[in-house]
Structure formats: C-alpha cells, structure tokens
Design an enzyme around this catalytic site. Sequence first.
Site, PDB file in Angstrom:
ATOM      1  N   SER A 128       2.062  10.823   1.380  1.00 39.48           N
ATOM      2  CA  SER A 128       1.247  11.955   0.928  1.00 39.48           C
ATOM      3  C   SER A 128       1.029  12.970   2.048  1.00 39.48           C
ATOM      4  O   SER A 128       1.045  12.636   3.234  1.00 39.48           O
ATOM      5  CB  SER A 128      -0.120  11.469   0.443  1.00 39.48           C
ATOM      6  OG  SER A 128       0.007  10.576  -0.627  1.00 39.48           O
TER       7      SER A 128
HETATM    8  N1  SAH Z   1      -0.491   6.158  -0.314  1.00 42.25           N
HETATM    9  C1  SAH Z   1       0.903   6.436  -0.052  1.00 42.25           C
HETATM   10  C2  SAH Z   1       1.438   7.468  -1.012  1.00 42.25           C
HETATM   11  C3  SAH Z   1       2.664   6.965  -1.655  1.00 42.25           C
HETATM   12  S1  SAH Z   1       3.216   7.847  -3.086  1.00 42.25           S
HETATM   13  C4  SAH Z   1       1.148   6.819   1.391  1.00 42.25           C
HETATM   14  O1  SAH Z   1       0.177   7.059   2.126  1.00 42.25           O
HETATM   15  O2  SAH Z   1       2.303   6.871   1.825  1.00 42.25           O
HETATM   16  C5  SAH Z   1       2.586   6.804  -4.384  1.00 42.25           C
HETATM   17  C6  SAH Z   1       3.056   5.375  -4.397  1.00 42.25           C
HETATM   18  O3  SAH Z   1       2.532   4.777  -5.592  1.00 42.25           O
HETATM   19  C7  SAH Z   1       4.570   5.179  -4.454  1.00 42.25           C
HETATM   20  O4  SAH Z   1       4.982   4.387  -3.389  1.00 42.25           O
HETATM   21  C8  SAH Z   1       4.789   4.488  -5.803  1.00 42.25           C
HETATM   22  O5  SAH Z   1       5.859   3.572  -5.782  1.00 42.25           O
HETATM   23  C9  SAH Z   1       3.454   3.799  -6.012  1.00 42.25           C
HETATM   24  N2  SAH Z   1       3.157   3.422  -7.399  1.00 42.25           N
HETATM   25  C10 SAH Z   1       3.394   4.108  -8.536  1.00 42.25           C
HETATM   26  N3  SAH Z   1       3.002   3.395  -9.615  1.00 42.25           N
HETATM   27  C11 SAH Z   1       2.484   2.227  -9.138  1.00 42.25           C
HETATM   28  C12 SAH Z   1       1.928   1.061  -9.754  1.00 42.25           C
HETATM   29  N4  SAH Z   1       1.828   0.915 -11.082  1.00 42.25           N
HETATM   30  N5  SAH Z   1       1.484   0.079  -8.957  1.00 42.25           N
HETATM   31  C13 SAH Z   1       1.590   0.155  -7.606  1.00 42.25           C
HETATM   32  N6  SAH Z   1       2.127   1.220  -6.967  1.00 42.25           N
HETATM   33  C14 SAH Z   1       2.575   2.241  -7.722  1.00 42.25           C
END
Ligand code: SAH
Length: 217
Positions: free
Chosen positions: A66
């Site tokens: 993010s």
């Molecule tokens: N917090 C992260 C942002 C990653 S983007 C950071 O700081 O890097 C959002 C993430 O949510 C992705 O890696 C995606 O795979 C995950 N995601 C999406 N749906 C999900 C679910 N049902 N359960 C767990 N993770 C999920």
Amino acid sequence: MKFEDTYQHKGLRRKLVEKLKEKGIDNQAVLDAINHVPRHLFMDQAFLKFAYEDNAFPIDEGQTISQPYTVAYQTQLLHPRYHDQVLEIGTGSGYQACVLAELCKTVYTIERFRKLYIKSKNALKNMGYRNIKTFHGDGYQGLAAFAPYDKILVTAAASYVPVELKNQLKIGGQLVIPVGSDKGQIMHRITKLKNDDFLDETFSRFKFVPFQHGKVM
Ligand code: SAH
C-alpha cells in the site's frame, strides 16, 4: 533477506514523514512508526529509489504494497493503543503489519496467497518483530481462534462488510475497511457499540486491490 538500514534510508524516511504531515497525517505516534519501519526491506532492493516515494508498488501475485499515505491514514483511523490486539486482513508485503506492530501489543495478520504469506513471514522474522503472528487463510472468515479483537484492519477493497469481522470485534472495538467497487472505495470505520449495534462512519475515497474469497496455495 539482509537487514540493512543506512543513513540514506533513514533520510528518505524522514522526508516521507514530512510529506505525510503535509497531506494531513497528524498522529505523532503513527508518524513515528512510519519513520521507524524500513519500507525498503519489503520491496526488491533494486527498487530502493521507489521505497520512500508516496506510492503503492507491485509485489508478487499481482498485489501491491500500500501507499504510505494509505497505511498512515488507515492506521490513524484505528486509534492504535499499546495494549490493542489487532487483526489485519491482507498481509501482502507485511509492511502495514509492522507499522501496527510498532503501536500495538499483538498483530494477527492473514494473507490468502501462500507465496506472499511465506515471504512476509520470513521478512518479519528477519526484522525481529515478535508481536506479529502471520496466517495463511481467507480473511472473510476472520481469525476466530484469537478473537475478539480491539481493532480489525482490512487492506483490500470489499464490496460489503463481512459479518464475521463484525462478530470478532470486542465491544468498543473498531473495524476500518474500504468498501465500494473496483472503481474506488470509501473508507469506513465501524465501531461496535454493543452486540448488533454498530456506528458506521465514512471517510475519504481510495483504490485498493480486491478483497477476494478463498485462500490460494
Ligand atoms: N497490507 C498490505 C497491502 C497488501 S494489498 C501491505 O502493507 O503490503 C492487499 C492484500 O490483501 C493482498 O496481498 C491480497 O492478496 C490480500 N487479500 C485479498 N483478499 C484476501 C482474503 N480474503 N484474505 C486474506 N488476504 C486477502
């Protein structure tokens, strides 16, 4: 992963914190956490010059780390306190989990992609964060084993608010979640006033990768 945090990295982080202040982030503890967490260690070393720009950046599996402003904004909305037990949905790179871990007692974080789960688990271990517990699973189910939580943070775009996440909040607990379509989402903060009684506040517009069902091996 080799842990290296140089004066150059620290200098770039201080500039990033100044930028976040200009954009309206005013919780000093959150700014201090951003100033402390080495974001470049969550990205390929080749991308150092991008690590402290205020942008989202691609990671494996078509996901993103993010944007620092988004991380700061969501963290600030959660009002983190040092005794909080927090659940994060969407570990991704692990960066947001670290920012929360600087401010809270324990962070439980779930990722649906096994590859990202393994990578972030190793990165967090190498950095010495002992108060982050990583899980491979479907965030739509929350994480009942350690519920209820003081705070829950969803870092992917939801089309609705999963009832399991509301159920896993303590009374007085808060859930921050971006809700909308793939075109854009509104940030919501949902406070559990009592069982089945929730306050729903809305904030700015964002664009996240989708919150998808099921875990992926
Ligand atoms: N917090 C992260 C942002 C990653 S983007 C950071 O700081 O890097 C959002 C993430 O949510 C992705 O890696 C995606 O795979 C995950 N995601 C999406 N749906 C999900 C679910 N049902 N359960 C767990 N993770 C999920």
